[in-house]
Motif scaffolding. Structure first.
Motif, short mmCIF file in Angstrom:
data_model
loop_
_atom_site.label_atom_id
_atom_site.label_comp_id
_atom_site.label_asym_id
_atom_site.label_seq_id
_atom_site.Cartn_x
_atom_site.Cartn_y
_atom_site.Cartn_z
N LEU A 95 19.43 44.34 -21.67
CA LEU A 95 20.89 44.30 -20.56
C LEU A 95 20.15 42.33 -20.28
O LEU A 95 21.51 41.74 -21.55
CB LEU A 95 21.22 44.74 -19.56
CG LEU A 95 22.54 44.49 -19.24
CD1 LEU A 95 23.62 45.03 -20.33
CD2 LEU A 95 22.76 45.61 -18.03
N ALA A 96 18.38 42.21 -19.54
CA ALA A 96 19.21 40.61 -19.13
C ALA A 96 18.57 40.15 -20.73
O ALA A 96 19.28 38.98 -20.53
CB ALA A 96 17.83 41.11 -18.68
N ALA A 97 18.62 40.40 -21.29
CA ALA A 97 17.98 39.70 -22.75
C ALA A 97 19.21 39.44 -23.74
O ALA A 97 19.63 38.83 -24.30
CB ALA A 97 16.93 40.34 -23.47
N ARG A 149 17.52 34.02 -16.94
CA ARG A 149 18.25 35.15 -16.87
C ARG A 149 19.34 35.20 -15.78
O ARG A 149 18.75 34.87 -14.85
CB ARG A 149 16.23 35.94 -16.01
CG ARG A 149 15.96 37.10 -17.52
CD ARG A 149 14.92 37.28 -16.72
NE ARG A 149 15.58 39.06 -16.27
CZ ARG A 149 14.07 39.95 -16.93
NH1 ARG A 149 13.30 39.07 -17.15
NH2 ARG A 149 15.25 41.10 -16.54
N PRO A 150 20.14 36.18 -15.75
CA PRO A 150 20.75 36.89 -14.78
C PRO A 150 19.67 37.31 -13.33
O PRO A 150 19.19 38.04 -14.02
CB PRO A 150 21.65 38.17 -15.27
CG PRO A 150 21.11 38.36 -16.75
CD PRO A 150 20.21 37.48 -17.23
N LEU A 205 22.65 42.53 -12.03
CA LEU A 205 22.45 43.35 -12.86
C LEU A 205 22.29 44.80 -12.81
O LEU A 205 22.57 45.22 -13.62
CB LEU A 205 20.22 43.23 -13.70
CG LEU A 205 20.20 41.91 -15.06
CD1 LEU A 205 19.31 41.91 -15.05
CD2 LEU A 205 21.33 42.25 -16.23
N GLU A 206 21.75 44.96 -11.83
CA GLU A 206 21.82 46.59 -11.10
C GLU A 206 23.12 46.88 -10.92
O GLU A 206 23.54 48.01 -11.52
CB GLU A 206 21.09 46.63 -9.79
CG GLU A 206 19.24 46.72 -10.30
CD GLU A 206 18.68 46.56 -9.04
OE1 GLU A 206 16.95 45.85 -9.06
OE2 GLU A 206 18.83 46.01 -7.81
N SER A 261 10.58 37.40 -26.80
CA SER A 261 10.48 36.16 -26.42
C SER A 261 11.01 36.18 -24.93
O SER A 261 10.33 35.03 -23.96
CB SER A 261 9.88 35.17 -27.40
OG SER A 261 11.61 35.34 -27.91
N HIS A 262 11.88 37.13 -24.42
CA HIS A 262 12.77 36.89 -22.86
C HIS A 262 12.14 38.45 -22.03
O HIS A 262 12.29 39.16 -22.77
CB HIS A 262 13.70 36.77 -23.96
CG HIS A 262 14.39 35.70 -24.05
ND1 HIS A 262 13.97 34.88 -25.27
CD2 HIS A 262 15.06 34.48 -23.95
CE1 HIS A 262 14.54 33.92 -25.10
NE2 HIS A 262 14.90 33.24 -24.28
#
Ligand SMILES: Nc1ncnc2c1ncn2[C@@H]1O[C@H](COP(=O)(O)OP(=O)(O)OP(=O)(O)O)[C@@H](O)[C@H]1O
Length: 445
Positions: free
Chosen positions: A292-294, A305-306, A311-312, A444-445
Motif C-alpha cells: 500500500l505504501a509503495a 512514504r506515508p 496507512l494503518e 526499491s521503495h
C-alpha cells in the motif's frame, strides 16, 4: 590481516561502478576529515585507473569559516591537479535547516555535474551508526533502521537548471545531464577515526566543523551519546553491523511483497493499480503495508512514504470496503477490487507549457512534438465532457480526471488514455524512470 584503506576504497569503487569505470567522476568534498581523506584515497586510486576527478564544495553561507574551508579544498585540488568548484547555497528559511541544507547541497551538485555519471560522498560507518540511533529514537522499523546504500540513483524529474555565476565559482564538468546520476559512498565501511589517521600519516589537511560538536543539532548530540554507549558494547561497529542486517531484512521483505503483488494485483491502463480485495486482505501485515505504501507513492510521485499510523487507518477502511484519499492518491473499493489512482484535487491546478521531454506530475513525460502555445494539465471535468463523443475506451471517470491532457486554451487537443488526439503525446515514467513497472518500483521503495 585487514586490507589497507586504499585497497578497501578500490574494492568499494569496483563494487559500486562495475568493471568499466567512467572516465570522469565527481567528488563532494566539504573540507572535513572524512571527505578530505576520500579525496586523497580517490587521488591515489586514479593512478591505477586513469580516471579524472572533478571536486565540488558547497558553501552553505551559514558559518563565517565556510569560505576558508572551501578555499582549503580548492588549494588542495590545485596541488593535486584536479579541477574544483565552490557552489553557493542560500536558505529560503523553510523547514528544518540541516535537512534543507542537505537537500540544497544535492540539488546544487546535481545541477553542477554536467555529464558526470557518478558523484562520490564520504559517508562513513560512523554516519551509519549515528543515523541508526537517531531513527531508533523515532521508533523506526526495519526500513528506517537499514544502513544507507553504497549506491543511490538520483533521477532528474526535469532537466536540471543551469547554475548561475552567483551560484558557481570554479570548474564545471563538461557534458550535458541526461537521466540522472549516481551518489556513490565508497567509505561506508570505514571509520571516521581510521580516515583521520590515514590523513595524519600522509600529512593531509582538513578542518573540523564546529557544528559537529554543537549540541543544538541532533547529530552532534547523538555523536556524543555514541561515545558514552560504546563502553556498554553499543559501539559504532556493532550498530552499523545491525543496520547492515536490517538492510538485508528489508530486501527480503521487499522481495516477498513483489511475489505477493503478482498474486493479488495488476497495473491499470493509465498508471493506476488494482488489487483483488480478498487476496489482499489475506496477506500478512508487513506485506500489506509495503504494497500500500509503495502504491500510494507510485501513483502520486511522492518522495516520502506515508506515515505508518495513516496507512494503518487506511488499511482498516479498505478492509471495511470503504475507500479514501491519502498522500495525493485516491482509493475506491467495489465488491471485488480496490483501485488506487492519482487524486484529482492534487493535480487540478498543475499547468505547464508543453515542452518535449518535460515531466508532468513527476510521472508523465511529454513525448510528442506539438505546436507551440499548448498547455498540459489534468483532463478534469471539462475534458471528460469534451471527450464524451470521442472517447475510445480508457479508464473510468475518477481515474481519467487526473490524467494529463494537452490543451489549446479551453479546447481539449489530446488525451492518450482516452484515445483522443494523435496518440503518444505523453508516456508513463513513474518516479521519472522510463517504463518503470510497479513491481520494480516496489523493489526499491
Ligand atoms: N559543504 C559540503 N560540500 C561538499 N560536500 C559535502 C558538504 N557537506 C557534506 N558533503 C558531503 O556529504 C558527506 C556527508 O556529509 P556529512 O555532513 O554527514 O559529513 P561529515 O560526516 O561531517 O563528513 P566530512 O568530515 O567530510 O564533512 C561528506 O562526507 C561529503 O562527501
Amino acid at each position: 590481516m585487514t586490507p589497507s584503506l586504499d585497497q578497501r576504497f578500490a574494492d568499494a569503487m569496483g563494487a559500486a561502478l562495475g568493471p568499466d569505470f567512467p572516465s570522469d567522476i565527481g567528488l563532494a568534498v566539504s573540507g572535513g576529515g572524512d571527505s578530505m581523506a576520500m579525496l586523497t584515497l580517490a587521488h591515489n586510486w586514479t593512478h591505477r585507473w586513469g580516471v579524472r576527478l572533478w571536486v565540488v564544495t558547497v558553501d552553505h553561507g551559514l558559518r563565517p569559516e565556510a569560505a576558508a574551508e572551501a578555499a582549503l579544498v580548492r588549494d588542495t585540488c590545485a596541488e593535486l591537479g584536479w579541477p574544483h568548484a565552490t557552489l553557493r547555497w542560500h536558505w529560503d528559511g523553510q523547514g528544518n535547516l540541516m535537512d534543507a541544507a542537505r537537500r540544497g547541497r544535492l540539488s546544487l551538485i546535481g545541477r553542477w555535474r554536467g555529464g558526470l555519471p557518478a558523484v562520490l560522498f564520504a559517508h562513513t560507518r560512523d554516519d551509519v551508526a549515528e543515523t541508526f540511533l537517531m531513527r531508533l529514537a523515532r521508533g523506526s522499523g526495519v526500513d528506517g533502521l537499514s544502513a544507507m546504500a553504497p549506491v543511490r540513483e538520483i533521477r532528474d524529474v526535469a532537466p536540471p537548471a543551469p547554475l548561475t555565476e552567483d551560484e558557481c565559482c570554479g570548474d564545471r564538468p563538461p557534458g550535458i545531464a541526461t537521466e540522472g546520476f549516481r551518489v556513490v559512498r565508497p567509505c561506508l565501511d570505514m571509520g571516521r577515526e581510521e580516515l583521520r589517521h590515514y590523513l595524519r600519516v600522509l600529512k593531509g589537511r582538513w578542518v573540523d566543523d564546529p557544528s559537529n560538536e554543537d549540541p543544538h543539532y541532533d547529530r552532534a548530540r547523538v555523536r556524543k551519546l555514541l561515545a558514552e554507549l560504546a563502553p556498554q558494547g553499543l559501539g559504532t561497529e556493532t550498530l552499523a553491523a545491525t543496520a547492515g542486517r536490517m538492510s538485508r531484512a528489508r530486501e527480503a521483505l521487499r522481495a516477498r511483497a513483489v511475489a505477493a503483488w503478482h498474486g493479488c494485483g495488476r497495473e491499470g491502463v493509465a498508471g493506476d493499480l488494482i488489487l483483488e480485495r480478498d487476496a489482499f486482505a489475506a496477506l500478512e501485515a508487513d506485506t500489506r503495508m509495503r504494497l500500500l505504501a509503495a502504491a500510494l507513492q507510485y501513483v502520486s510521485s511522492a518522495e516520502y512514504r506515508p506515515r505508518a499510523a495513516q496507512l494503518e487507518a487506511l488499511l482498516d477502511r479498505l478492509d471495511a470496503g470503504a475507500g479514501g484519499t491519502l498522500h495525493g492518491a485516491e482509493l475506491r473499493c467495489d465488491r471485488a477490487e480496490i483501485r488506487i489512482f492519482r487524486e484529482y484535487a492534487a493535480v487540478a491546478g498543475l499547468r505547464r507549457a508543453v515542452t518535449e521531454g518535460g515531466l508532468w506530475d513527476g510521472r508523465w513525460r511529454v513525448s510528442h512534438p506539438t505546436p507551440s502555445g499548448l498547455e498540459i494539465r489534468a483532463l478534469g471535468e471539462d475534458g471528460w465532457r469534451q471527450s464524451a463523443e470521442r472517447r475510445a475506451g480508457g479508464p473510468p471517470h475518477a481515474v481519467a480526471r487526473a490524467l494529463p491532457a494537452i490543451w489549446d486554451g479551453d479546447r481539449l487537443v489530446a488525451c492518450d488514455a482516452l484515445g483522443i488526439g494523435p496518440g503518444g503525446t505523453t508516456r508513463l515514467c513513474p518516479g521519472g524512470i522510463e517504463g518503470q513497472s510497479y513491481p520494480a518500483f516496489l523493489l526499491s521503495h
